[in-house]
Scaffold this motif. Sequence first.
Motif, PDB file in Angstrom:
ATOM      1  N   ALA A 472       0.841  -1.199   0.000  1.00 51.69           N
ATOM      2  CA  ALA A 472       0.000   0.000   0.000  1.00 51.69           C
ATOM      3  C   ALA A 472       0.877   1.251   0.000  1.00 51.69           C
ATOM      4  O   ALA A 472       1.947   1.278   0.648  1.00 51.69           O
ATOM      5  CB  ALA A 472      -0.919  -0.013   1.212  1.00 51.69           C
ATOM      6  N   PRO A 473       0.478   2.313  -0.710  1.00 49.68           N
ATOM      7  CA  PRO A 473      -0.799   2.468  -1.431  1.00 49.68           C
ATOM      8  C   PRO A 473      -0.823   1.871  -2.824  1.00 49.68           C
ATOM      9  O   PRO A 473      -1.783   2.062  -3.557  1.00 49.68           O
ATOM     10  CB  PRO A 473      -0.970   3.985  -1.481  1.00 49.68           C
ATOM     11  CG  PRO A 473       0.427   4.506  -1.572  1.00 49.68           C
ATOM     12  CD  PRO A 473       1.260   3.574  -0.738  1.00 49.68           C
ATOM     13  N   GLU A 474       0.217   1.157  -3.232  1.00 53.06           N
ATOM     14  CA  GLU A 474       0.211   0.508  -4.536  1.00 53.06           C
ATOM     15  C   GLU A 474      -0.761  -0.670  -4.510  1.00 53.06           C
ATOM     16  O   GLU A 474      -0.983  -1.290  -3.464  1.00 53.06           O
ATOM     17  CB  GLU A 474       1.618   0.027  -4.891  1.00 53.06           C
ATOM     18  CG  GLU A 474       2.648   1.138  -4.988  1.00 53.06           C
ATOM     19  CD  GLU A 474       2.313   2.135  -6.082  1.00 53.06           C
ATOM     20  OE1 GLU A 474       1.756   1.703  -7.118  1.00 53.06           O
ATOM     21  OE2 GLU A 474       2.577   3.332  -5.897  1.00 53.06           O
ATOM     22  N   PRO A 475      -1.353  -1.017  -5.657  1.00 48.67           N
ATOM     23  CA  PRO A 475      -2.304  -2.151  -5.682  1.00 48.67           C
ATOM     24  C   PRO A 475      -1.608  -3.479  -5.443  1.00 48.67           C
ATOM     25  O   PRO A 475      -0.411  -3.628  -5.675  1.00 48.67           O
ATOM     26  CB  PRO A 475      -2.901  -2.065  -7.099  1.00 48.67           C
ATOM     27  CG  PRO A 475      -1.882  -1.335  -7.908  1.00 48.67           C
ATOM     28  CD  PRO A 475      -1.242  -0.352  -6.972  1.00 48.67           C
ATOM     29  N   ASP A 476      -2.383  -4.437  -4.980  1.00 47.26           N
ATOM     30  CA  ASP A 476      -1.900  -5.784  -4.685  1.00 47.26           C
ATOM     31  C   ASP A 476      -2.633  -6.757  -5.603  1.00 47.26           C
ATOM     32  O   ASP A 476      -3.867  -6.826  -5.606  1.00 47.26           O
ATOM     33  CB  ASP A 476      -2.168  -6.126  -3.216  1.00 47.26           C
ATOM     34  CG  ASP A 476      -1.597  -7.477  -2.807  1.00 47.26           C
ATOM     35  OD1 ASP A 476      -1.122  -8.215  -3.688  1.00 47.26           O
ATOM     36  OD2 ASP A 476      -1.637  -7.793  -1.599  1.00 47.26           O
ATOM     37  N   ALA A 477      -1.870  -7.524  -6.388  1.00 51.78           N
ATOM     38  CA  ALA A 477      -2.480  -8.426  -7.365  1.00 51.78           C
ATOM     39  C   ALA A 477      -3.270  -9.545  -6.700  1.00 51.78           C
ATOM     40  O   ALA A 477      -4.164 -10.130  -7.330  1.00 51.78           O
ATOM     41  CB  ALA A 477      -1.395  -9.017  -8.275  1.00 51.78           C
ATOM     42  N   ARG A 478      -2.958  -9.869  -5.455  1.00 54.17           N
ATOM     43  CA  ARG A 478      -3.640 -10.963  -4.755  1.00 54.17           C
ATOM     44  C   ARG A 478      -4.789 -10.480  -3.869  1.00 54.17           C
ATOM     45  O   ARG A 478      -5.411 -11.292  -3.196  1.00 54.17           O
ATOM     46  CB  ARG A 478      -2.639 -11.754  -3.914  1.00 54.17           C
ATOM     47  CG  ARG A 478      -1.543 -12.397  -4.736  1.00 54.17           C
ATOM     48  CD  ARG A 478      -0.595 -13.198  -3.865  1.00 54.17           C
ATOM     49  NE  ARG A 478       0.491 -13.786  -4.660  1.00 54.17           N
ATOM     50  CZ  ARG A 478       1.480 -14.522  -4.159  1.00 54.17           C
ATOM     51  NH1 ARG A 478       1.519 -14.757  -2.851  1.00 54.17           N
ATOM     52  NH2 ARG A 478       2.413 -15.015  -4.953  1.00 54.17           N
ATOM     53  N   LEU A 479      -5.029  -9.183  -3.857  1.00 58.81           N
ATOM     54  CA  LEU A 479      -6.053  -8.624  -2.978  1.00 58.81           C
ATOM     55  C   LEU A 479      -7.013  -7.773  -3.806  1.00 58.81           C
ATOM     56  O   LEU A 479      -6.603  -6.860  -4.523  1.00 58.81           O
ATOM     57  CB  LEU A 479      -5.401  -7.775  -1.889  1.00 58.81           C
ATOM     58  CG  LEU A 479      -6.307  -7.197  -0.802  1.00 58.81           C
ATOM     59  CD1 LEU A 479      -6.967  -8.300   0.005  1.00 58.81           C
ATOM     60  CD2 LEU A 479      -5.512  -6.265   0.115  1.00 58.81           C
ATOM     61  N   ARG A 480      -8.308  -8.089  -3.700  1.00 54.93           N
ATOM     62  CA  ARG A 480      -9.319  -7.348  -4.455  1.00 54.93           C
ATOM     63  C   ARG A 480     -10.439  -6.929  -3.512  1.00 54.93           C
ATOM     64  O   ARG A 480     -10.829  -7.673  -2.611  1.00 54.93           O
ATOM     65  CB  ARG A 480      -9.912  -8.208  -5.584  1.00 54.93           C
ATOM     66  CG  ARG A 480      -8.883  -8.825  -6.478  1.00 54.93           C
ATOM     67  CD  ARG A 480      -9.502  -9.588  -7.635  1.00 54.93           C
ATOM     68  NE  ARG A 480     -10.452 -10.592  -7.220  1.00 54.93           N
ATOM     69  CZ  ARG A 480     -10.122 -11.797  -6.808  1.00 54.93           C
ATOM     70  NH1 ARG A 480      -8.849 -12.136  -6.720  1.00 54.93           N
ATOM     71  NH2 ARG A 480     -11.051 -12.678  -6.469  1.00 54.93           N
ATOM     72  N   GLU A 481     -10.981  -5.735  -3.732  1.00 55.24           N
ATOM     73  CA  GLU A 481     -12.095  -5.219  -2.952  1.00 55.24           C
ATOM     74  C   GLU A 481     -13.232  -4.820  -3.887  1.00 55.24           C
ATOM     75  O   GLU A 481     -12.993  -4.153  -4.899  1.00 55.24           O
ATOM     76  CB  GLU A 481     -11.670  -4.020  -2.097  1.00 55.24           C
ATOM     77  CG  GLU A 481     -10.643  -4.358  -1.024  1.00 55.24           C
ATOM     78  CD  GLU A 481     -10.334  -3.184  -0.127  1.00 55.24           C
ATOM     79  OE1 GLU A 481     -10.929  -2.103  -0.356  1.00 55.24           O
ATOM     80  OE2 GLU A 481      -9.506  -3.329   0.797  1.00 55.24           O
TER      81      GLU A 481
END
Length: 537
Positions: A472-481
Amino acid sequence: MADNDDLDRGDERESHESPFATLQKRVAGLKVQDGDNVSKEVDEDEPKVVESIESLCINCEENGETRLFLTKIPYFREIIIMSFSCDHCGFENTDIQSAGQIQERGAKYTLKVTEVDDMERQIVKSDIAILRLDTLDIEVPAGRGRLTNIEGVVCDILKDLEAGQRQRKKDDPELWQKIDDLVQPLLKMALNQNFPFTITLDDPSGNSWIEPSSKDKDAKYQRSEYPRTPEQNAALGLGEAPSSAEDDRNGHTESEILPSETPTSASLTAHVVPQIPTTSTPTDKDALEDVDILEGHSYSLPTPCPGCTKPAHLNLQLLNIPFFKQVVVSAVMCTNCNYRSSDVKTGGEIPRLGKKIYLDVRDPVDLQRDILKSETCHLKIDEIDVEVAPGTMGGRFTTVEGLLTQIRDDTRGTVFDMDDAEGSGGDSMPAPKREAWTRFFDKIDKAIKGELQYTILLEDPLGNSYVQNPWAPEPDARLREVEYERSKDVEDDLGLSDMKTQMGEGGEYVRGEFGKEEEEDARKENQSVKAVGRQIG
């Protein structure tokens, strides 16, 4: 038959033991032969399972026989089954009692019965538990303990309601019709023709139980624990609620609210921790009205212990989770009975949308992510058949590994009992069920060790759950909201439909849309600006 005098003489030396151990020692070499005859000629090494006692019949006042059978129920704990019969008048009666201690917290079970197999699920109802058939709004009050199944519960209710219906039809046709309106759907339930329906079992002592299944999905089976009220503790014989003037062991009165130092800021505590009033009681709503709870500092508030009702302390601390929101971590500790419990509550406003969080666990590193599961969160892991309904575990702030470990330990304790090291579940657990539970726990163990790849779904209608993003704050490829609109039924269950947060034109409070106040203010401001622009033009 055991001599009653010998039983009386043993009372004093057995008083310090649990009821289960005491009853085991009181079984004086009895053996059941062909299901009827009780014999005294038995090997000393054989287990003593039945005790027969001569007792007074309440129906004819002659002497009858009471048999006591102690057993351990799979998924549950020890109970004593009592059966009385009188040869003189034929009167019979059965009852059960818990052979263990009163649990630290009350327990509530909810089961949605959807198929014929659910009718065979066992139920243990203690003599203080309240059973409800929610679909028909029928309540079975506290009374005689029962060991039965769902079908037996329905048949017992049906039998009680039908009693005296013929005479009632003659004397009071209106009352007969009202009862008959309940009897007809109950009859269909007993014949497996009226699915689904919901049954609830609420026991302040925590000694009642509904059998779970490894196939339960979509919040079909729910179990939650809750702290008892002072009135419930008094009804259980645990004493009355402590008075506000009673001092605890540390010499502090119940009305004191004590800020405690944090190790990281011990030298600054005296300057930055506010003085909290000591003249208000714990139930006084104004006790913390003018006090600023500072982030990172611990506070101790007096509270009655849910387990023993003696004075205890509620410790709480306000924390700020980066890229999320503020949360309050609380823990109750009692020095009298060693009661311990913890919980996590989130702060801030209620968002307009619910939130779904998907975490793809691909290697052991993902097991170390911080995770917050709120008490309103519905957790699902399809790959290992795990589902945790809202309210079942309360709020938890831990790691992915810690959350899975707690789910495994809590479920194993419910299924096999904590002292069942071999995980056999007792002799009466059917082999197919034992094998199904073994496969279930094997998959959870592999998930905890990082030997499986799976996806965790956290569905929270209040958006109060969280999974750490290490980048964070960069996106995470394994985490979606994913955000979603709450249904009206969900808002009704959460009590949001009854909240009035806006002032109406007549000066009364009306219900507003959560999270839309700012949008509405901005829209009105834009309209005003446009109107002024047109006038100038």
